[in-house]
Design a protein around this motif. Structure first.
Motif, PDB file in Angstrom:
ATOM      1  N   PRO A  45      -9.943  -7.444 -22.173  1.00 59.19           N
ATOM      2  CA  PRO A  45      -9.998  -6.581 -21.146  1.00 59.19           C
ATOM      3  C   PRO A  45      -8.349  -6.654 -20.265  1.00 59.19           C
ATOM      4  N   ALA A  46      -8.103  -7.619 -20.130  1.00 58.40           N
ATOM      5  CA  ALA A  46      -6.641  -7.721 -19.488  1.00 58.40           C
ATOM      6  C   ALA A  46      -5.620  -7.111 -20.265  1.00 58.40           C
ATOM      7  N   THR A  47      -5.697  -7.497 -21.693  1.00 58.44           N
ATOM      8  CA  THR A  47      -4.599  -6.897 -22.477  1.00 58.44           C
ATOM      9  C   THR A  47      -4.814  -5.300 -22.672  1.00 58.44           C
ATOM     10  N   GLY A  48      -6.179  -4.860 -22.587  1.00 58.95           N
ATOM     11  CA  GLY A  48      -6.287  -3.469 -22.615  1.00 58.95           C
ATOM     12  C   GLY A  48      -5.919  -2.552 -21.544  1.00 58.95           C
ATOM     13  N   LEU A  49      -5.912  -3.331 -20.447  1.00 64.27           N
ATOM     14  CA  LEU A  49      -5.531  -2.877 -18.974  1.00 64.27           C
ATOM     15  C   LEU A  49      -3.810  -2.589 -18.998  1.00 64.27           C
ATOM     16  N   LEU A  50      -3.190  -3.582 -19.436  1.00 63.25           N
ATOM     17  CA  LEU A  50      -1.710  -3.652 -19.879  1.00 63.25           C
ATOM     18  C   LEU A  50      -1.210  -2.689 -20.560  1.00 63.25           C
ATOM     19  N   LEU A  51      -2.001  -2.104 -21.908  1.00 64.93           N
ATOM     20  CA  LEU A  51      -1.700  -1.388 -22.973  1.00 64.93           C
ATOM     21  C   LEU A  51      -2.096   0.096 -22.224  1.00 64.93           C
ATOM     22  N   ALA A  52      -3.079   0.244 -21.431  1.00 65.91           N
ATOM     23  CA  ALA A  52      -3.315   1.476 -20.753  1.00 65.91           C
ATOM     24  C   ALA A  52      -2.434   1.778 -19.925  1.00 65.91           C
ATOM     25  N   GLY A  53      -1.928   0.757 -18.898  1.00 66.94           N
ATOM     26  CA  GLY A  53      -0.933   1.080 -17.983  1.00 66.94           C
ATOM     27  C   GLY A  53       0.439   1.471 -18.666  1.00 66.94           C
ATOM     28  N   LEU A  54       0.876   0.886 -19.595  1.00 64.94           N
ATOM     29  CA  LEU A  54       1.983   1.102 -20.331  1.00 64.94           C
ATOM     30  C   LEU A  54       1.913   2.552 -21.178  1.00 64.94           C
ATOM     31  N   PRO A  65      12.776  13.764 -16.020  1.00 67.69           N
ATOM     32  CA  PRO A  65      14.048  13.710 -16.464  1.00 67.69           C
ATOM     33  C   PRO A  65      14.867  12.393 -16.621  1.00 67.69           C
ATOM     34  N   ALA A  66      15.814  12.266 -17.059  1.00 60.98           N
ATOM     35  CA  ALA A  66      16.507  10.902 -17.362  1.00 60.98           C
ATOM     36  C   ALA A  66      17.154  10.320 -16.147  1.00 60.98           C
ATOM     37  N   SER A  67      17.232  11.073 -14.889  1.00 59.83           N
ATOM     38  CA  SER A  67      17.476  10.597 -13.807  1.00 59.83           C
ATOM     39  C   SER A  67      16.466   9.854 -13.093  1.00 59.83           C
ATOM     40  N   TRP A  68      15.137   9.851 -13.503  1.00 60.61           N
ATOM     41  CA  TRP A  68      14.361   9.148 -12.894  1.00 60.61           C
ATOM     42  C   TRP A  68      13.759   8.007 -13.782  1.00 60.61           C
ATOM     43  N   TRP A  69      14.227   7.682 -14.831  1.00 59.00           N
ATOM     44  CA  TRP A  69      13.991   6.579 -15.667  1.00 59.00           C
ATOM     45  C   TRP A  69      14.218   5.209 -14.979  1.00 59.00           C
ATOM     46  N   ALA A  70      15.284   5.168 -14.169  1.00 62.95           N
ATOM     47  CA  ALA A  70      15.366   3.926 -13.192  1.00 62.95           C
ATOM     48  C   ALA A  70      14.077   3.681 -12.505  1.00 62.95           C
ATOM     49  N   VAL A  71      13.869   4.430 -11.790  1.00 65.21           N
ATOM     50  CA  VAL A  71      12.385   4.452 -11.129  1.00 65.21           C
ATOM     51  C   VAL A  71      11.414   4.101 -12.007  1.00 65.21           C
ATOM     52  N   LEU A  72      11.307   4.565 -13.120  1.00 67.63           N
ATOM     53  CA  LEU A  72      10.029   4.192 -14.142  1.00 67.63           C
ATOM     54  C   LEU A  72      10.220   2.831 -14.383  1.00 67.63           C
ATOM     55  N   GLY A  73      11.454   2.569 -14.672  1.00 70.51           N
ATOM     56  CA  GLY A  73      11.566   0.914 -14.708  1.00 70.51           C
ATOM     57  C   GLY A  73      11.176  -0.077 -13.988  1.00 70.51           C
ATOM     58  N   VAL A  74      11.340   0.474 -12.655  1.00 69.95           N
ATOM     59  CA  VAL A  74      10.741  -0.436 -11.520  1.00 69.95           C
ATOM     60  C   VAL A  74       9.340  -0.259 -11.606  1.00 69.95           C
ATOM     61  N   VAL A  75       8.739   0.752 -11.928  1.00 71.51           N
ATOM     62  CA  VAL A  75       7.510   0.953 -11.613  1.00 71.51           C
ATOM     63  C   VAL A  75       6.684   0.211 -13.025  1.00 71.51           C
ATOM     64  N   THR A  76       7.360   0.052 -13.990  1.00 74.67           N
ATOM     65  CA  THR A  76       6.921  -0.682 -15.245  1.00 74.67           C
ATOM     66  C   THR A  76       7.071  -2.158 -14.954  1.00 74.67           C
ATOM     67  N   ALA A  77       7.952  -2.621 -14.205  1.00 76.80           N
ATOM     68  CA  ALA A  77       8.106  -4.002 -13.830  1.00 76.80           C
ATOM     69  C   ALA A  77       6.878  -4.283 -12.838  1.00 76.80           C
ATOM     70  N   LEU A  78       6.559  -3.454 -11.990  1.00 78.02           N
ATOM     71  CA  LEU A  78       5.545  -3.458 -10.958  1.00 78.02           C
ATOM     72  C   LEU A  78       4.003  -3.666 -11.883  1.00 78.02           C
ATOM     73  N   VAL A  79       3.982  -3.198 -13.069  1.00 84.39           N
ATOM     74  CA  VAL A  79       2.856  -3.174 -13.959  1.00 84.39           C
ATOM     75  C   VAL A  79       2.959  -4.577 -14.637  1.00 84.39           C
ATOM     76  N   VAL A  80       3.959  -4.814 -15.207  1.00 81.14           N
ATOM     77  CA  VAL A  80       4.173  -5.828 -16.168  1.00 81.14           C
ATOM     78  C   VAL A  80       3.988  -7.434 -15.344  1.00 81.14           C
ATOM     79  N   VAL A  81       4.781  -7.500 -14.185  1.00 79.36           N
ATOM     80  CA  VAL A  81       4.828  -8.680 -13.667  1.00 79.36           C
ATOM     81  C   VAL A  81       3.397  -8.980 -13.407  1.00 79.36           C
ATOM     82  N   PRO A  82       2.554  -8.235 -12.511  1.00 83.71           N
ATOM     83  CA  PRO A  82       1.241  -8.987 -12.106  1.00 83.71           C
ATOM     84  C   PRO A  82       0.388  -9.110 -13.588  1.00 83.71           C
ATOM     85  N   TRP A  83       0.522  -8.428 -14.689  1.00 88.52           N
ATOM     86  CA  TRP A  83      -0.025  -8.560 -15.789  1.00 88.52           C
ATOM     87  C   TRP A  83       0.380 -10.140 -16.266  1.00 88.52           C
ATOM     88  N   LEU A  84       1.641 -10.404 -16.308  1.00 84.32           N
ATOM     89  CA  LEU A  84       2.206 -11.986 -16.338  1.00 84.32           C
ATOM     90  C   LEU A  84       1.711 -12.837 -15.794  1.00 84.32           C
TER      91      LEU A  84
END
Length: 95
Positions: A45-54, A65-84
């Protein structure tokens, strides 16, 4: 191998089987399937939650747009770090 050595080994095996059955099964190969399955550090379930979030983040990234990808990187870190952190602390029934 002498009969005395075989007897000593048999005594060790019996003692191991009574004191730590899980370890005895692992040495005998009977616990091998579970040992292979236990290499993944987090439950399904935890792995499925990570995959769904990603997956959601990838879909959002495709729409932004590409100008927002830095924000998306921060949001991705906010998803991956709690999963780790979950992966490091989850017991997963393995004690």
């Amino acid at each position: 191998m002498s009969p005395w050595e075989r007897q000593v080994l048999a005594d060790i095996e019996r003692e191991l089987a009574t004191s730590d059955p899980h370890l005895a099964r692992t040495f005998n190969g009977r616990g091998r399937r579970r040992a292979i399955a236990s290499r993944w550090p987090v439950s399904l379930p935890a792995t499925g939650l990570l995959l769904a979030g990603l997956l959601v983040l990838v879909l959002i990234g495709a729409l932004l747009p590409a100008s927002w990808w830095a924000v998306l990187g921060v949001v991705t870190a906010l998803v991956v770090v709690p999963w780790l952190l979950l992966a490091a602390t989850e017991k997963n029934g393995r004690g």
